[in-house]
Design an enzyme around this catalytic site. Sequence first.
Site, PDB file in Angstrom:
ATOM      1  N   TRP A   4       0.862  -1.193   0.000  1.00 61.31           N
ATOM      2  CA  TRP A   4       0.000   0.000   0.000  1.00 61.31           C
ATOM      3  C   TRP A   4       0.894   1.236   0.000  1.00 61.31           C
ATOM      4  O   TRP A   4       1.841   1.333   0.784  1.00 61.31           O
ATOM      5  CB  TRP A   4      -0.896  -0.037   1.240  1.00 61.31           C
ATOM      6  CG  TRP A   4      -1.806   1.127   1.414  1.00 61.31           C
ATOM      7  CD1 TRP A   4      -2.686   1.634   0.497  1.00 61.31           C
ATOM      8  CD2 TRP A   4      -1.957   1.931   2.590  1.00 61.31           C
ATOM      9  NE1 TRP A   4      -3.367   2.702   1.033  1.00 61.31           N
ATOM     10  CE2 TRP A   4      -2.935   2.914   2.315  1.00 61.31           C
ATOM     11  CE3 TRP A   4      -1.358   1.917   3.847  1.00 61.31           C
ATOM     12  CZ2 TRP A   4      -3.329   3.866   3.242  1.00 61.31           C
ATOM     13  CZ3 TRP A   4      -1.749   2.859   4.782  1.00 61.31           C
ATOM     14  CH2 TRP A   4      -2.716   3.822   4.478  1.00 61.31           C
TER      15      TRP A   4
ATOM     16  N   ASP B  76      -1.483  -5.402   8.953  1.00 62.63           N
ATOM     17  CA  ASP B  76      -2.444  -4.379   8.541  1.00 62.63           C
ATOM     18  C   ASP B  76      -3.640  -5.117   7.965  1.00 62.63           C
ATOM     19  O   ASP B  76      -3.571  -5.664   6.854  1.00 62.63           O
ATOM     20  CB  ASP B  76      -1.793  -3.453   7.512  1.00 62.63           C
ATOM     21  CG  ASP B  76      -2.689  -2.267   7.145  1.00 62.63           C
ATOM     22  OD1 ASP B  76      -3.844  -2.229   7.588  1.00 62.63           O
ATOM     23  OD2 ASP B  76      -2.209  -1.383   6.403  1.00 62.63           O
TER      24      ASP B  76
ATOM     25  N   ALA C  50      -7.219  -4.483   6.770  1.00 62.07           N
ATOM     26  CA  ALA C  50      -8.146  -3.411   6.413  1.00 62.07           C
ATOM     27  C   ALA C  50      -9.379  -3.905   5.670  1.00 62.07           C
ATOM     28  O   ALA C  50     -10.305  -3.120   5.442  1.00 62.07           O
ATOM     29  CB  ALA C  50      -7.423  -2.365   5.549  1.00 62.07           C
TER      30      ALA C  50
ATOM     31  N   LYS D 258     -13.741  -0.071   5.547  1.00 64.96           N
ATOM     32  CA  LYS D 258     -14.286  -0.815   4.422  1.00 64.96           C
ATOM     33  C   LYS D 258     -15.415  -1.736   4.843  1.00 64.96           C
ATOM     34  O   LYS D 258     -16.520  -1.686   4.290  1.00 64.96           O
ATOM     35  CB  LYS D 258     -13.181  -1.623   3.733  1.00 64.96           C
ATOM     36  CG  LYS D 258     -12.210  -0.787   2.914  1.00 64.96           C
ATOM     37  CD  LYS D 258     -11.184  -0.106   3.771  1.00 64.96           C
ATOM     38  CE  LYS D 258     -10.176   0.671   2.936  1.00 64.96           C
ATOM     39  NZ  LYS D 258      -9.191   1.376   3.796  1.00 64.96           N
TER      40      LYS D 258
END
Length: 396
Positions: free
Chosen positions: A130, A211, A213, A246
């Site tokens: 990312w 991470d 997400a 999200k």
Amino acid sequence: MSGIFGALPPQGEDQIIRLMGQFRADPRPDKVDLGVGVYRNAQGVTPVMRAVQTAEQQLLQSQNTKAYTALAGEQAFRDAMADLVLGPAQDPARLASVATVGGTGAVFMALRLVTMARPDAQVWVSDPTWPNHIPITQHVGLGLKTYRYFDAESRAIDAAAMLADLSQVRPGDVVLLHGCCHNPTGANPQPSDWQALATLLATKGAVPLIDIAYQGFGDGLEADAAATRLIAQTCEEVLIAASCSKNFGVYRERAGVLMVMTPPQLRDTLQGTLTALNRLNYSFPPDHGARLVSMVLTDPALRADWQAELEDMRTGMLHLRETLARELRRLTGSDRFGFLAQHRGMFSRLGATPEQVEKLRADHGIYMVGDSRMNIAGLTKANVSQVAQAIAACNI
């Protein structure tokens, strides 16, 4: 030039923000935005999820103060997120946590914590990763290394190369991992790869920073959490940055959480340090989105409705992936786009050159990031054939 700000260097323009501006200025009615990384439904809208909307209505009726909550964030939110992400892998004796300003804030706080504990640590990130991971690492002053991850020919991960590179990590180094739905590639390790990775990191004494997400966007809520849970049970120290943007659709509410797994004798010190970091950075974390999330997760009816809508979103993206792959197979007579159906989450990297990406935009009104990352949620039943025709016409 006088003044203290004259020496500031200009900052480069964010390519996704620039792409958004180009898209808005494009007058073509059939233009397609596959660049911006937000979920969209078939109408091109990022919806307020039903359960979140119901929770917000309940909160409006019942909330009688906007006073500060707790420096670490509300315990109910942190507990609910620990249950969602870690499930049976959570151990309260090892777990410290704080609410953060979104998932990005959780990543930043995790790396700030590392600078306090081990300022000479190297942070290892996947190639690619990312785009914000690298600038945040550099901003907090930590060293940076990359490990091989994505094979450009097969459009899958190169597990052998990943493990070979990570065999060089030092004790106390941080290895940044995507818990599921890798951004930008959409390619994810197999369960056996995760097991080998967890064993390697535990043996090396490295600290995983996960991470996560997109839990619920890949193979389902439980399956998407499996790798994080495995690593939490295998490694002594683990950092987990979780986002609610999200899977709850609360992008603008900035709800996230940083969880730290640590030996029990260090847990209280970690909790105090995390709380102090919150105080230094923004005092009290945002509460509105976090409170909505905890309401949804702790109310059986709301949770059931949320999970049902999330599953519809997940399967809808899978269907779009399969449809695009099938249409490209028909148009090109080749299976080279079959990876689209195998990837998971919102993104895949198409494999186009920057020149081909520009041709897609200029000639066909198809917008994606320059490295050919495409947002699958930007596809609809109405435009998937159009996108496939454009990709085939550009000889990608």
